[in-house]
Structure formats: structure tokens, C-alpha cells
Design a protein around this motif. Structure first.
Motif, PDB file in Angstrom:
ATOM      1  N   GLU A   2      -4.223 -10.691  14.100  1.00  2.55           N
ATOM      2  CA  GLU A   2      -5.318 -10.059  14.866  1.00  2.55           C
ATOM      3  C   GLU A   2      -6.581 -10.023  14.010  1.00  2.55           C
ATOM      4  OE1 GLU A   2      -4.824  -6.164  16.401  1.00  2.55           O
ATOM      5  OE2 GLU A   2      -3.569  -6.841  18.057  1.00  2.55           O
ATOM      6  N   SER A   3      -6.441  -9.370  12.867  1.00  2.95           N
ATOM      7  CA  SER A   3      -7.582  -9.229  11.947  1.00  2.95           C
ATOM      8  C   SER A   3      -6.999  -8.889  10.577  1.00  2.95           C
ATOM      9  CB  SER A   3      -8.494  -8.109  12.438  1.00  2.95           C
ATOM     10  OG  SER A   3      -9.132  -7.463  11.360  1.00  2.95           O
ATOM     11  N   THR A   4      -7.459  -9.563   9.553  1.00  2.93           N
ATOM     12  CA  THR A   4      -6.929  -9.288   8.203  1.00  2.93           C
ATOM     13  C   THR A   4      -7.308  -7.863   7.764  1.00  2.93           C
ATOM     14  OG1 THR A   4      -8.871 -10.399   7.300  1.00  2.93           O
ATOM     15  CG2 THR A   4      -6.849 -11.707   7.436  1.00  2.93           C
ATOM     16  N   ASN A   5      -8.470  -7.377   8.225  1.00  5.09           N
ATOM     17  CA  ASN A   5      -8.833  -5.981   7.917  1.00  5.09           C
ATOM     18  C   ASN A   5      -7.849  -5.016   8.575  1.00  5.09           C
ATOM     19  OD1 ASN A   5     -11.208  -6.817   6.540  1.00  5.09           O
ATOM     20  ND2 ASN A   5     -12.312  -5.015   7.300  1.00  5.09           N
ATOM     21  N   ASN A   6      -7.525  -5.284   9.851  1.00  3.01           N
ATOM     22  CA  ASN A   6      -6.581  -4.404  10.562  1.00  3.01           C
ATOM     23  C   ASN A   6      -5.222  -4.411   9.880  1.00  3.01           C
ATOM     24  OD1 ASN A   6      -8.636  -4.108  12.336  1.00  3.01           O
ATOM     25  ND2 ASN A   6      -7.598  -5.030  14.097  1.00  3.01           N
ATOM     26  N   PHE A   7      -4.782  -5.587   9.433  1.00  2.58           N
ATOM     27  CA  PHE A   7      -3.473  -5.677   8.779  1.00  2.58           C
ATOM     28  C   PHE A   7      -3.425  -4.735   7.575  1.00  2.58           C
ATOM     29  CE2 PHE A   7      -0.696  -7.171   5.459  1.00  2.58           C
ATOM     30  CZ  PHE A   7       0.505  -7.343   6.131  1.00  2.58           C
ATOM     31  N   LEU A   8      -4.487  -4.763   6.769  1.00  2.00           N
ATOM     32  CA  LEU A   8      -4.482  -3.908   5.573  1.00  2.00           C
ATOM     33  C   LEU A   8      -4.632  -2.436   5.930  1.00  2.00           C
ATOM     34  CD1 LEU A   8      -6.391  -6.017   2.902  1.00  2.00           C
ATOM     35  CD2 LEU A   8      -3.976  -5.395   2.928  1.00  2.00           C
ATOM     36  N   LYS A   9      -5.373  -2.169   6.998  1.00  2.00           N
ATOM     37  CA  LYS A   9      -5.534  -0.772   7.434  1.00  2.00           C
ATOM     38  C   LYS A   9      -4.177  -0.184   7.831  1.00  2.00           C
ATOM     39  CE  LYS A   9      -8.663   0.522  10.737  1.00  2.00           C
ATOM     40  NZ  LYS A   9      -9.883   0.126  11.420  1.00  2.00           N
ATOM     41  N   GLU A  10      -3.356  -1.034   8.455  1.00  2.00           N
ATOM     42  CA  GLU A  10      -2.041  -0.549   8.905  1.00  2.00           C
ATOM     43  C   GLU A  10      -1.000  -0.556   7.788  1.00  2.00           C
ATOM     44  OE1 GLU A  10      -1.610  -3.247  12.169  1.00  2.00           O
ATOM     45  OE2 GLU A  10      -3.302  -2.244  13.159  1.00  2.00           O
ATOM     46  N   ASN A  11      -1.188  -1.398   6.780  1.00  2.00           N
ATOM     47  CA  ASN A  11      -0.128  -1.582   5.777  1.00  2.00           C
ATOM     48  C   ASN A  11      -0.526  -1.218   4.346  1.00  2.00           C
ATOM     49  OD1 ASN A  11       2.100  -2.972   7.398  1.00  2.00           O
ATOM     50  ND2 ASN A  11       0.273  -4.129   7.948  1.00  2.00           N
ATOM     51  N   TYR A  12      -1.648  -0.532   4.193  1.00  2.00           N
ATOM     52  CA  TYR A  12      -2.150  -0.312   2.834  1.00  2.00           C
ATOM     53  C   TYR A  12      -1.168   0.440   1.932  1.00  2.00           C
ATOM     54  CZ  TYR A  12      -3.342   4.509   4.028  1.00  2.00           C
ATOM     55  OH  TYR A  12      -3.280   5.828   4.381  1.00  2.00           O
ATOM     56  N   GLU A  13      -0.301   1.264   2.550  1.00  2.00           N
ATOM     57  CA  GLU A  13       0.640   2.027   1.720  1.00  2.00           C
ATOM     58  C   GLU A  13       1.717   1.129   1.114  1.00  2.00           C
ATOM     59  OE1 GLU A  13       0.724   6.482   3.647  1.00  2.00           O
ATOM     60  OE2 GLU A  13       1.158   4.735   4.900  1.00  2.00           O
ATOM     61  N   LYS A  14       2.077   0.073   1.869  1.00  3.05           N
ATOM     62  CA  LYS A  14       3.181  -0.810   1.425  1.00  3.05           C
ATOM     63  C   LYS A  14       2.691  -1.944   0.528  1.00  3.05           C
ATOM     64  CE  LYS A  14       4.540  -0.360   6.067  1.00  3.05           C
ATOM     65  NZ  LYS A  14       4.344  -1.139   7.270  1.00  3.05           N
ATOM     66  N   VAL A  15       1.386  -2.179   0.530  1.00  2.00           N
ATOM     67  CA  VAL A  15       0.851  -3.367  -0.138  1.00  2.00           C
ATOM     68  C   VAL A  15       0.186  -2.964  -1.456  1.00  2.00           C
ATOM     69  CG1 VAL A  15      -0.866  -5.201   0.172  1.00  2.00           C
ATOM     70  CG2 VAL A  15       0.573  -4.539   2.079  1.00  2.00           C
ATOM     71  N   GLU A  16       0.346  -3.845  -2.457  1.00  2.00           N
ATOM     72  CA  GLU A  16      -0.163  -3.561  -3.812  1.00  2.00           C
ATOM     73  C   GLU A  16      -1.692  -3.576  -3.904  1.00  2.00           C
ATOM     74  OE1 GLU A  16       0.635  -5.808  -7.701  1.00  2.00           O
ATOM     75  OE2 GLU A  16       2.399  -6.178  -6.426  1.00  2.00           O
ATOM     76  N   ASN A  17      -2.211  -2.809  -4.845  1.00  2.00           N
ATOM     77  CA  ASN A  17      -3.644  -2.844  -5.127  1.00  2.00           C
ATOM     78  C   ASN A  17      -4.079  -4.285  -5.461  1.00  2.00           C
ATOM     79  OD1 ASN A  17      -6.255  -1.741  -5.920  1.00  2.00           O
ATOM     80  ND2 ASN A  17      -5.638  -2.168  -8.032  1.00  2.00           N
ATOM     81  N   GLY A  18      -5.204  -4.709  -4.918  1.00  2.00           N
ATOM     82  CA  GLY A  18      -5.724  -6.043  -5.240  1.00  2.00           C
ATOM     83  C   GLY A  18      -5.157  -7.155  -4.378  1.00  2.00           C
TER      84      GLY A  18
END
Ligand code: BTN
Length: 227
Positions: free
Chosen positions: A14-30
Motif C-alpha cells: 500500500e505504502s512503505t510509510n504505512n508499513f512502518l507505521k503499523e510495524n515499527y515495534e517489530k522492525v529494527e532501528n534504521g
């Protein structure tokens, strides 16, 4: 900061920004998220960002040592300008954060902060660069300018290198980053836009004046609330 081996790749999203907004807790810094196609690419001020195959559409997640959103926008725009310079393309930043070549838009940046109870949890820097894709009428692509197709992987690698270099250089020197950003703006203090004289240029706002009318124009770094 960013690592070449910390990239999540999608064919369609959908949108790479949306993906990170939804998954920021599971995904590593950087982490960098890149997609061939975005079906709901977003631009500033709620606009749609058309993201067909051939463009470089990616987002970066910042969770540690979080600075002001405008710090990352400026860092990204000067990084793009340097890469373009190496390709012999003279690009400028159109306030607040569009990259223009000869009055056509080549790239846009959408930096967002995710907050929970007013605490910033992370920053997401979303970057779109027209590379080999067709562009809207007011846009231009790198392949238009260079008359050849460019490797998206090569470009992303260059961006990561340049972003890291600038990050370590400017992380404790935001005023120097601001100077560099100002030097690369299409319009400067005392210039006129639509008959208005520019009195002050800040990443967050612009002060302009025509006759007795003084206006403050916000760039809006929208803070998204969650939960
Ligand atoms: C603008 O010029 O208004 C900003 C455009 C930002 C587009 C990028 S493409 C990757 C990332 N994902 C999005 O949905 N938007 C940003």
C-alpha cells in the motif's frame, strides 16, 4: 545508521510509510522498506503519490536518538542533491522538501512521527524519486534527464551511503545542516514568490509579506496519533 543488509523489499505494498507505521515495534532501528509499486502512496498534505513500477519508493525507520522530523527531511534532501550532483544534475530544494530540476519535481519527501500519548515513538522518512517511471505532467524522472535507465538498487545504495555520511557529520551540528539546506533552496530570503517577499525561511514555516499583509505558511510535519 542505515545498513545495506537491513532492507525489506516488497513487490507491491500500500505504502512503505504505512508499513512502518503499523510495524515499527517489530522492525529494527534504521530499517529501510522499499517497494516496486505502491497502491496507496501518500504525499504531503494528504495528497496521493502515484507510485508505478520504475520509481524508487522507500521509507526509513528511526527509533533511536530521535531528532526533530525536519532534521531528517533536510538530511535526506541534501543527500539526494549530492547524489544528483555526481550524476551532473543540478537540483534544488523547493521549500519545504521537494527536489526540483528545472522547475519540474524529481523527488518528494514525507517525514512523519508516530506518537503515543504525545510521546514520539519513531520517525518515518518516506522518499519517492522518479527514476525510470512515467511521471505526472509537473514531474521529471532521472531517465528523462539522463536519457538512460538507472539501477534502483544502485541509487538506493548511494542514498544509504550519503545519508549515513551526512548523519555522522551533522548529527550534533543541526545549525550547519540548516545552512547547507538553505544554500540549496530554490528561493532564498528577500526573493519573491507570487508577489510576496520572503522574510523568513524555516523548515517548519515561511514568513512572506505583500504590502501590509504578512503571512505565515506552515510546512506541516503532521504528527500521527495512534491508539
Ligand atoms: C510529497 O512530495 O508530497 C512527498 C512524497 C513522498 C512519497 C514517498 S514514496 C515512499 C513513501 N511512501 C509513501 O506512501 N510516501 C512516501
Amino acid at each position: 545508521m542505515l545498513r545495506k543488509n537491513n532492507i525489506l523489499r516488497f513487490k507491491t505494498i500500500e505504502s512503505t510509510n504505512n508499513f512502518l507505521k503499523e510495524n515499527y515495534e517489530k522492525v529494527e532501528n534504521g530499517t529501510v522498506v522499499v517497494a516496486d509499486i505502491q497502491t496507496k502512496g501518500r504525499g504531503r498534505l494528504g495528497r496521493t503519490w502515484v507510485s508505478k513500477k520504475g520509481g524508487l519508493w522507500f521509507s526509513i525507520l528511526i527509533k533511536k536518538d530521535i531528532k526533530k522530523p525536519s532534521f531528517y527531511t533536510k538530511l535526506s534532501s541534501i543527500s539526494i542533491i549530492s547524489i544528483l550532483k555526481r550524476l551532473k544534475i543540478n537540483a534544488k530544494i523547493k521549500w519545504p522538501n521537494d527536489i526540483y530540476v528545472n522547475s519540474k519535481k524529481l523527488s518528494g519527501i514525507l517525514t512523519e512521527a508516530v506518537t503515543v500519548n504525545n510521546n514520539i515513538k519513531c520517525i518515518i522518512i518516506g522518499i519517492g524519486i522518479n527514476v525510470n517511471n512515467e511521471t505526472p505532467e509537473n514531474g521529471v524522472s532521472l531517465s528523462n534527464l539522463l536519457k538512460e535507465r538507472l539501477s534502483l538498487d544502485f541509487l538506493l545504495e548511494q542514498f544509504i551511503k550519503e545519508f549515513n555520511k551526512n548523519y555522522y557529520h551533522y548529527r550534533n551540528l543541526p545549525f550547519l545542516l540548516n545552512l547547507k539546506w538553505k544554500k540549496n533552496l530554490t528561493f532564498r530570503k528577500r526573493n519573491f514568490v507570487n508577489g510576496y517577499k520572503i522574510l523568513k525561511i524555516k523548515p517548519e514555516y515561511l514568513i512572506v509579506k505583500k504590502g501590509k499583509i504578512t503571512l505565515k505558511i506552515n510546512s506541516i510535519h503532521k504528527l500521527e496519533k495512534e491508539r
